[in-house]
Design a protein around this motif. Structure first.
Motif, mmCIF file in Angstrom:
data_model
loop_
_atom_site.group_PDB
_atom_site.id
_atom_site.type_symbol
_atom_site.label_atom_id
_atom_site.label_comp_id
_atom_site.label_asym_id
_atom_site.label_seq_id
_atom_site.Cartn_x
_atom_site.Cartn_y
_atom_site.Cartn_z
ATOM 1 N N UNK A 160 0.838 -1.208 0.000
ATOM 2 C CA UNK A 160 0.000 0.000 0.000
ATOM 3 C C UNK A 160 0.869 1.254 0.000
ATOM 4 N N UNK A 161 1.938 1.224 0.809
ATOM 5 C CA UNK A 161 2.831 2.385 0.882
ATOM 6 C C UNK A 161 3.508 2.640 -0.473
ATOM 7 N N UNK A 162 3.999 1.571 -1.096
ATOM 8 C CA UNK A 162 4.667 1.725 -2.404
ATOM 9 C C UNK A 162 3.657 2.173 -3.457
ATOM 10 N N UNK A 163 2.484 1.526 -3.460
ATOM 11 C CA UNK A 163 1.437 1.902 -4.427
ATOM 12 C C UNK A 163 0.988 3.343 -4.239
ATOM 13 N N UNK A 164 0.813 3.765 -2.981
ATOM 14 C CA UNK A 164 0.406 5.141 -2.697
ATOM 15 C C UNK A 164 1.449 6.139 -3.170
ATOM 16 N N UNK A 165 2.726 5.821 -2.948
ATOM 17 C CA UNK A 165 3.806 6.718 -3.398
ATOM 18 C C UNK A 165 3.805 6.864 -4.910
ATOM 19 N N UNK A 166 3.638 5.736 -5.598
ATOM 20 C CA UNK A 166 3.600 5.783 -7.067
ATOM 21 C C UNK A 166 2.396 6.601 -7.533
ATOM 22 N N UNK A 167 1.241 6.423 -6.860
ATOM 23 C CA UNK A 167 0.031 7.183 -7.213
ATOM 24 C C UNK A 167 0.242 8.682 -7.049
ATOM 25 N N UNK A 168 0.880 9.108 -5.951
ATOM 26 C CA UNK A 168 1.143 10.531 -5.704
ATOM 27 C C UNK A 168 2.046 11.103 -6.791
ATOM 28 N N UNK A 169 3.096 10.360 -7.145
ATOM 29 C CA UNK A 169 4.020 10.825 -8.190
ATOM 30 C C UNK A 169 3.285 10.976 -9.520
ATOM 31 N N UNK A 170 2.436 10.000 -9.868
ATOM 32 C CA UNK A 170 1.666 10.077 -11.123
ATOM 33 C C UNK A 170 0.706 11.266 -11.114
ATOM 34 N N UNK A 171 0.046 11.515 -9.967
ATOM 35 C CA UNK A 171 -0.875 12.645 -9.854
ATOM 36 C C UNK A 171 -0.151 13.973 -10.074
ATOM 37 N N UNK A 172 1.041 14.100 -9.462
ATOM 38 C CA UNK A 172 1.834 15.325 -9.635
ATOM 39 C C UNK A 172 2.214 15.515 -11.105
ATOM 40 N N UNK A 173 2.614 14.430 -11.773
ATOM 41 C CA UNK A 173 2.981 14.514 -13.195
ATOM 42 C C UNK A 173 1.791 14.925 -14.052
ATOM 43 N N UNK A 174 0.600 14.382 -13.736
ATOM 44 C CA UNK A 174 -0.603 14.738 -14.501
ATOM 45 C C UNK A 174 -0.945 16.212 -14.312
#
Length: 199
Positions: free
Chosen positions: A156-170
């Protein structure tokens, strides 16, 4: 002259004198390092090779344990004709025979390993008249068991981090697109004003 030669080089004399037998060393093969999860079983593998025929009556196996930071060890297991597991101490009920003398296997298994089992295990095999050339040593490291809940939290922690990075890029991409459109509109408006002023 030959007597002087024998006194100067006794090892050479032993090789050439009749009636003196050359003693050969036992070969041992062990893993140098092993890692085991706390609470599981681990096999301490010790394979041996002797130049003399093997028999259950003659071959003897000894395993000793030296804890981390200690210079001396203690005998924890012995095999000769049958297994003699420890009856006292921390290895009682944990060290069991898993070898086969006739196949050159002097292995034992540690069941339900504990953190206190961290240390060096030494395997010694004798098959007279073969003497052992080397003692096989295995360094065992017992590590913490990772539970499924810990793996889930990590995922969950790794997935959440990846999600935050993708959101920032979008967000960054969308902002750049809108800025470019605004810049294009400003240029277009400036062009219209210039045309109006000319007319």
């Amino acid at each position: 002259m030959s007597r002087v030669w024998m006194y100067l080089f006794p090892a050479l004399g032993a090789l050439v004198l009749p009636g003196v037998h050359h003693v050969e060393g036992m070969e041992l093969l062990t893993s140098s390092e092993l890692e085991a999860v706390n609470g599981t079983d681990v096999r301490l593998k010790c394979i041996f090779k002797s130049t003399h025929p093997l028999s259950e009556e003659k071959v003897s196996v000894s395993w000793s344990f030296r804890p981390l930071g200690k210079m001396t060890g203690e005998l924890i297991f012995h095999y000769q004709k049958s297994a003699f597991p420890p009856e006292i101490g921390m290895f009682k009920g944990h060290a069991v025979w898993s070898g086969d003398i006739m196949k050159g296997d002097a292995s034992i298994t540690l069941q339900n390993v504990q953190f206190r089992f961290n240390g060096t295990y030494s395997c010694q095999v004798k098959n007279p008249p073969d003497i052992q050339g080397f003692i096989g040593e295995i360094s065992l490291r017992v590590v913490e068991k990772v539970s499924f809940s810990e793996i889930g939290i990590l995922a969950i922690a790794v997935g959440g981090s990846i999600g935050v990075v993708l959101l920032i890029l979008i967000i960054f991409t969308v902002v750049r697109v809108f800025r470019k459109q605004d810049d294009d509109m400003l240029v277009e408006m400036e062009d219209h004003r210039s045309e109006d002023q000319v007319l």
